[in-house]
Design an enzyme around this catalytic site. Structure first.
Site, mmCIF file in Angstrom:
data_model
loop_
_atom_site.group_PDB
_atom_site.id
_atom_site.type_symbol
_atom_site.label_atom_id
_atom_site.label_comp_id
_atom_site.label_asym_id
_atom_site.label_seq_id
_atom_site.Cartn_x
_atom_site.Cartn_y
_atom_site.Cartn_z
ATOM 1 N N HIS A 9 51.216 38.863 42.882
ATOM 2 C CA HIS A 9 50.674 40.175 43.216
ATOM 3 C C HIS A 9 49.199 40.023 43.605
ATOM 4 C CE1 HIS A 9 53.954 42.695 40.997
ATOM 5 N NE2 HIS A 9 54.237 42.516 42.268
ATOM 6 N N ASP A 23 51.519 39.393 34.015
ATOM 7 C CA ASP A 23 52.027 40.753 33.825
ATOM 8 C C ASP A 23 53.492 40.680 33.409
ATOM 9 O OD1 ASP A 23 49.584 41.309 34.850
ATOM 10 O OD2 ASP A 23 50.286 42.395 36.617
ATOM 11 N N ASP A 62 46.432 41.551 43.152
ATOM 12 C CA ASP A 62 45.305 41.650 42.206
ATOM 13 C C ASP A 62 45.153 40.390 41.351
ATOM 14 O OD1 ASP A 62 47.752 42.569 41.017
ATOM 15 O OD2 ASP A 62 46.655 43.498 39.376
ATOM 16 N N HIS A 117 43.973 43.425 31.413
ATOM 17 C CA HIS A 117 44.752 44.114 32.459
ATOM 18 C C HIS A 117 44.807 45.613 32.130
ATOM 19 C CE1 HIS A 117 48.060 44.717 35.432
ATOM 20 N NE2 HIS A 117 47.522 43.667 35.999
HETATM 21 ZN ZN ZN Z 1 51.530 42.269 38.679
#
Ligand code: ZN
EC number: 3.1.26.11
Length: 313
Positions: free
Chosen positions: A65, A212, A67, A270
């Site tokens: 991803h 994540d 980010d 996060h």
């Molecule tokens: Zn992610």
């Protein structure tokens, strides 16, 4: 051994939280820094820290991803501009090499150092091992392939207590080697057991840094008895449905993982830009209801990781 949080935000950069970048500083251990994820602007955060890009020896990407990876081409190029010649290894999901190589090719960027990619294809795998460290990865639950990493330090053997030996008049030399190995020697007609002259063996430290993820049992396996677990905390305890829908975790799910894995300390990162300072601390308090030794971090925070018998936070 320290962890410095270069970016602690989720999704998009915010004024008070940049996107993910986590530096494991192994300066005493190997004069190197290992970077976990490299969101956009990570190199600017590095400028605010004492980290030198050429000391970055390995970069571990948890998932692709934006980010978590949009800062990679810039950081790699700057490392080259600054005259870095030391090789660099990048570990991550399949696709990370394509992303980096394409960015460098299209921008006609050339690097002054060798770059090696290790794309991870297996679950639950040892991806790096030397005398000092073992790094394992395992798959998490994030919709896109997302990895967690477990960094295990080898035990530090006890030091030979040279002063005590000198006080007994034992000269340095090959005898010291035998004593250090715990052997018994005969000196001046006296038996001397090396084990009495070797300091305590220190177990190595364990750090788990997860990408994540929803709550999943692989997180618990990766974090088992870790000194520090770094876990995402994208949602608060009232948002479990949203967390599930977006493949993320709540603060309390992070705490459940920490508790089940019997870690020593939980670090929450996060953090969504929706949570300003007060709301962010609520995430910490929610987690502490389940796992008291929890800390939410902000950008540039440094967490020291002491040896088990040396106390610390
Ligand atoms: Zn992610």
């Amino acid at each position: 051994m320290e962890i410095q949080f270069l970016g602690t935000g989720a999704g998009v950069p915010a004024k008070h939280r940049n996107v993910t970048g986590i530096a494991l500083k192994l300066l005493d251990e190997r004069n190197a820094v290992w970077l976990f994820d490299c969101g956009e602007g990570t190199q600017l955060q590095i400028l605010k820290s004492s980290i030198r890009p050429r000391k970055i020896e390995k970069i571990f990407i948890t998932h692709l991803h934006g980010d978590h990876i949009f800062g990679l081409p810039g950081l790699l190029s700057s490392r080259s501009f600054q005259g870095g010649t030391e090789p660099l290894e990048i570990y991550g999901p399949v696709g990370v090499a394509d992303f980096v190589k394409t960015s460098l090719r299209v921008s006609q960027s050339r690097l002054s150092y060798p770059l090696k990619f290790i794309e991870l294809t297996k679950e639950n795998d040892v991806i790096f091992k030397d005398k000092q460290f073992t790094v394992r990865c395992n798959i998490l639950d994030h919709g896109i392939t997302s990895f967690g990493y477990r960094i295990e330090e080898s035990a530090h053997e006890g030091e030979l207590q040279v002063e005590k030996l000198q006080a007994l008049g034992i000269p340095s030399g090959p005898l010291y080697g035998k004593l250090k190995r715990g052997e018994t020697i005969v000196f001046d007609g006296q038996e001397i057991n090396g084990q009495a002259f070797v300091g305590e063996r220190k177990p190595g430290r364990i750090v788990t840094i997860l990408g994540d993820t929803r709550k999943t049992k692989n997180s618990v396996t990766l974090a088992r008895r870790a000194d520090v677990l770094v876990h995402e905390s994208t949602f608060n305890k009232h948002e479990a449905k949203m967390a599930k829908a977006y493949f993320h975790s709540t603060s309390q799910q992070a705490a459940e993982v920490a508790k089940e894995a019997q870690v020593k300390q939980l670090i929450l990162t996060h953090i969504s830009a929706r949570y300003l300072t007060k709301e962010a601390y609520q995430l910490q308090e929610e987690a502490q209801e389940i796992f008291p030794n929890t800390k939410i971090v902000k950008d540039m925070d440094i967490i020291e990781i002491p040896f088990a018998n040396e106390g610390g936070a």
